[in-house]
Scaffold this motif. Structure first.
Motif, PDB file in Angstrom:
ATOM      1  N   SER A 132     -10.281   2.843 -17.471  1.00  0.00           N
ATOM      2  CA  SER A 132      -8.970   3.477 -17.654  1.00  0.00           C
ATOM      3  C   SER A 132      -8.642   4.492 -16.568  1.00  0.00           C
ATOM      4  O   SER A 132      -7.614   5.172 -16.648  1.00  0.00           O
ATOM      5  CB  SER A 132      -8.920   4.170 -19.017  1.00  0.00           C
ATOM      6  N   ASP A 133      -9.506   4.621 -15.566  1.00  0.00           N
ATOM      7  CA  ASP A 133      -9.255   5.609 -14.516  1.00  0.00           C
ATOM      8  C   ASP A 133      -7.930   5.317 -13.816  1.00  0.00           C
ATOM      9  O   ASP A 133      -7.616   4.165 -13.484  1.00  0.00           O
ATOM     10  CB  ASP A 133     -10.385   5.583 -13.480  1.00  0.00           C
ATOM     11  N   SER A 134      -7.188   6.381 -13.552  1.00  0.00           N
ATOM     12  CA  SER A 134      -5.954   6.243 -12.790  1.00  0.00           C
ATOM     13  C   SER A 134      -6.294   6.062 -11.317  1.00  0.00           C
ATOM     14  O   SER A 134      -7.407   6.386 -10.875  1.00  0.00           O
ATOM     15  CB  SER A 134      -5.096   7.490 -12.963  1.00  0.00           C
ATOM     16  N   PRO A 135      -5.355   5.541 -10.522  1.00  0.00           N
ATOM     17  CA  PRO A 135      -5.623   5.401  -9.089  1.00  0.00           C
ATOM     18  C   PRO A 135      -6.008   6.722  -8.431  1.00  0.00           C
ATOM     19  O   PRO A 135      -6.904   6.756  -7.577  1.00  0.00           O
ATOM     20  CB  PRO A 135      -4.300   4.861  -8.538  1.00  0.00           C
ATOM     21  N   LEU A 185      -0.596   1.493  -7.084  1.00  0.00           N
ATOM     22  CA  LEU A 185       0.567   2.385  -7.000  1.00  0.00           C
ATOM     23  C   LEU A 185       1.803   1.658  -6.466  1.00  0.00           C
ATOM     24  O   LEU A 185       2.863   2.276  -6.321  1.00  0.00           O
ATOM     25  CB  LEU A 185       0.242   3.575  -6.098  1.00  0.00           C
ATOM     26  N   GLY A 186       1.671   0.383  -6.174  1.00  0.00           N
ATOM     27  CA  GLY A 186       2.810  -0.394  -5.707  1.00  0.00           C
ATOM     28  C   GLY A 186       2.846  -0.655  -4.223  1.00  0.00           C
ATOM     29  O   GLY A 186       3.810  -1.228  -3.719  1.00  0.00           O
ATOM     30  N   PRO A 189      -0.701  -4.740   0.614  1.00  0.00           N
ATOM     31  CA  PRO A 189      -2.055  -4.621   1.197  1.00  0.00           C
ATOM     32  C   PRO A 189      -2.112  -3.909   2.548  1.00  0.00           C
ATOM     33  O   PRO A 189      -2.986  -3.046   2.737  1.00  0.00           O
ATOM     34  CB  PRO A 189      -2.516  -6.079   1.283  1.00  0.00           C
ATOM     35  N   PRO A 190      -1.231  -4.220   3.521  1.00  0.00           N
ATOM     36  CA  PRO A 190      -1.325  -3.477   4.797  1.00  0.00           C
ATOM     37  C   PRO A 190      -1.104  -1.977   4.624  1.00  0.00           C
ATOM     38  O   PRO A 190      -1.796  -1.160   5.253  1.00  0.00           O
ATOM     39  CB  PRO A 190      -0.231  -4.110   5.661  1.00  0.00           C
ATOM     40  N   SER A 191      -0.138  -1.595   3.777  1.00  0.00           N
ATOM     41  CA  SER A 191       0.116  -0.164   3.549  1.00  0.00           C
ATOM     42  C   SER A 191      -1.052   0.484   2.823  1.00  0.00           C
ATOM     43  O   SER A 191      -1.426   1.630   3.114  1.00  0.00           O
ATOM     44  CB  SER A 191       1.405   0.024   2.747  1.00  0.00           C
ATOM     45  N   ALA A 192      -1.635  -0.245   1.857  1.00  0.00           N
ATOM     46  CA  ALA A 192      -2.794   0.288   1.130  1.00  0.00           C
ATOM     47  C   ALA A 192      -3.961   0.518   2.077  1.00  0.00           C
ATOM     48  O   ALA A 192      -4.672   1.533   1.984  1.00  0.00           O
ATOM     49  CB  ALA A 192      -3.194  -0.675   0.016  1.00  0.00           C
ATOM     50  N   SER A 280       1.887   9.899  -3.208  1.00  0.00           N
ATOM     51  CA  SER A 280       3.242  10.295  -3.619  1.00  0.00           C
ATOM     52  C   SER A 280       4.121   9.063  -3.817  1.00  0.00           C
ATOM     53  O   SER A 280       4.073   8.105  -3.023  1.00  0.00           O
ATOM     54  CB  SER A 280       3.853  11.213  -2.560  1.00  0.00           C
ATOM     55  N   SER A 281       4.937   9.073  -4.831  1.00  0.00           N
ATOM     56  CA  SER A 281       5.811   7.944  -5.127  1.00  0.00           C
ATOM     57  C   SER A 281       7.097   7.992  -4.315  1.00  0.00           C
ATOM     58  O   SER A 281       7.884   7.037  -4.357  1.00  0.00           O
ATOM     59  CB  SER A 281       6.164   7.926  -6.622  1.00  0.00           C
ATOM     60  N   ASP A 282       7.328   9.039  -3.538  1.00  0.00           N
ATOM     61  CA  ASP A 282       8.602   9.182  -2.807  1.00  0.00           C
ATOM     62  C   ASP A 282       8.836   8.056  -1.824  1.00  0.00           C
ATOM     63  O   ASP A 282       9.959   7.628  -1.620  1.00  0.00           O
ATOM     64  CB  ASP A 282       8.620  10.531  -2.064  1.00  0.00           C
ATOM     65  N   ASP A 283       7.738   7.585  -1.179  1.00  0.00           N
ATOM     66  CA  ASP A 283       7.927   6.561  -0.154  1.00  0.00           C
ATOM     67  C   ASP A 283       7.315   5.233  -0.521  1.00  0.00           C
ATOM     68  O   ASP A 283       7.072   4.396   0.326  1.00  0.00           O
ATOM     69  CB  ASP A 283       7.365   7.034   1.189  1.00  0.00           C
ATOM     70  N   HIS A 284       7.003   5.025  -1.811  1.00  0.00           N
ATOM     71  CA  HIS A 284       6.491   3.731  -2.227  1.00  0.00           C
ATOM     72  C   HIS A 284       7.621   2.711  -2.194  1.00  0.00           C
ATOM     73  O   HIS A 284       8.776   3.033  -2.441  1.00  0.00           O
ATOM     74  CB  HIS A 284       5.912   3.805  -3.646  1.00  0.00           C
ATOM     75  N   PRO A 285       7.301   1.437  -1.933  1.00  0.00           N
ATOM     76  CA  PRO A 285       8.314   0.389  -1.947  1.00  0.00           C
ATOM     77  C   PRO A 285       8.966   0.296  -3.338  1.00  0.00           C
ATOM     78  O   PRO A 285       8.314   0.518  -4.329  1.00  0.00           O
ATOM     79  CB  PRO A 285       7.536  -0.888  -1.610  1.00  0.00           C
TER      80      PRO A 285
END
Length: 285
Positions: A132-135, A185-186, A189-192, A280-285
């Motif tokens: 159940s660990d979060s990212p 987090l969305g 793969p290249p961004s991750a 941060s979710s601000d710049d996630h796709p």
């Protein structure tokens, strides 16, 4: 035939004369430096037990598996005590009480021995992750585990902080776990992968700056407290402390005494902020 230093194939001999022993001048130079360092250590290092046949025994007389484990333990001990540069098959065999020929059969060359050290130390530190660990928790745990390993074995960061680290299973598994956490987090793969490289750069950069250099200074006899005291006197004489008040704010006169405790505080303080920025979710796709 293979290079006696790195284990690479030398190819067929050409012409007459003495057979080649090294694949390159760099391997020949490295072998010379290691023989020199081994000679310096010989006086303080315990000699391996020698059996009646004239070869170093494994101590227990057991099989290759036990000999490999003994060699790995000896190599880690050498690196911890004297630095990675002193680790060779010959030195590890001598300290483990294993025949050099057996060490060569087990590892072939020094590079494979070092890769085995990396695998063992990373696996030894790895803990289980709750499903159940979060990212964010996963990334924090992985970074903390890597930092703790460098804390115990500062020389290890010099092996892994490279564009060509040993790609042993433990290294690949850590990279996969980190990139998968970023993908959760969305991120694609290249961004991750890019975020993982940034996080790894922070952990290894802090270890290089705060651990590896400090450990090297300790081995060379230049105590950090003595170094800081001398630098503080020099900065006072030149007036630099008046021009840079942050020096007092950073140390408060306590830095030399609390360095070992402060490095963990500095690492974790930055880690929280680095992970917060990278997730941060601000710049996630």
């Amino acid at each position: 035939m293979t290079c006696v230093e790195c284990g690479r194939a030398l190819g067929l001999p050409s012409g007459t004369g003495r057979p080649r022993r090294y694949c390159s001048r760099s391997c020949q130079s490295r072998a010379y430096r290691r023989r020199r360092d081994e000679g310096r250590l010989a006086a303080s290092a315990p000699q391996a037990a020698v059996d009646r046949s004239g070869e170093a025994g494994s101590g227990s007389g057991s099989g290759t598996g036990d000999a490999r484990a003994d060699l790995v333990r000896a190599a880690i001990g050498l690196a911890d005590a004297h630095g990675l540069g002193t680790v060779t098959l010959r030195a590890a065999a001598r300290h483990a009480g294993v025949a050099l020929s057996e060490a060569r059969r087990a590892f072939g060359g020094r590079d494979r021995l070092v890769a085995t050290l990396v695998q063992q130390l990373l696996v030894r530190r790895r803990g289980g992750a709750p499903p159940s660990d979060s990212p964010v928790r996963t990334l924090t745990r992985l970074a903390e585990e890597e930092w703790a390993t460098y804390r115990e074995h500062p020389w290890l960061v010099s092996v892994l902080a490279s564009s060509r680290p040993p790609l042993v299973p433990a290294v690949l598994d850590a990279a996969r776990a980190s990139t998968e956490a970023f993908e959760q987090l969305g991120l694609d793969p290249p961004s991750a992968l890019a975020r993982y490289i940034a996080l790894s750069g922070y952990v290894q950069g802090m270890a290089l700056m705060l651990l590896a250099e400090h450990e090297q200074a300790g081995r060379s006899g230049t105590a950090y407290r003595a170094w800081w005291a001398e630098e503080a006197r020099r900065l006072d004489r030149t007036g630099a402390r008046r021009r840079h008040p942050w020096l007092d704010a950073a140390s408060g006169g306590r830095l030399p005494a609390t360095f070992d405790a402060d490095v963990d505080t500095w690492f974790r303080d930055g880690l929280v902020r680095v992970i917060a920025g990278l997730t941060s979710s601000d710049d996630h796709p």
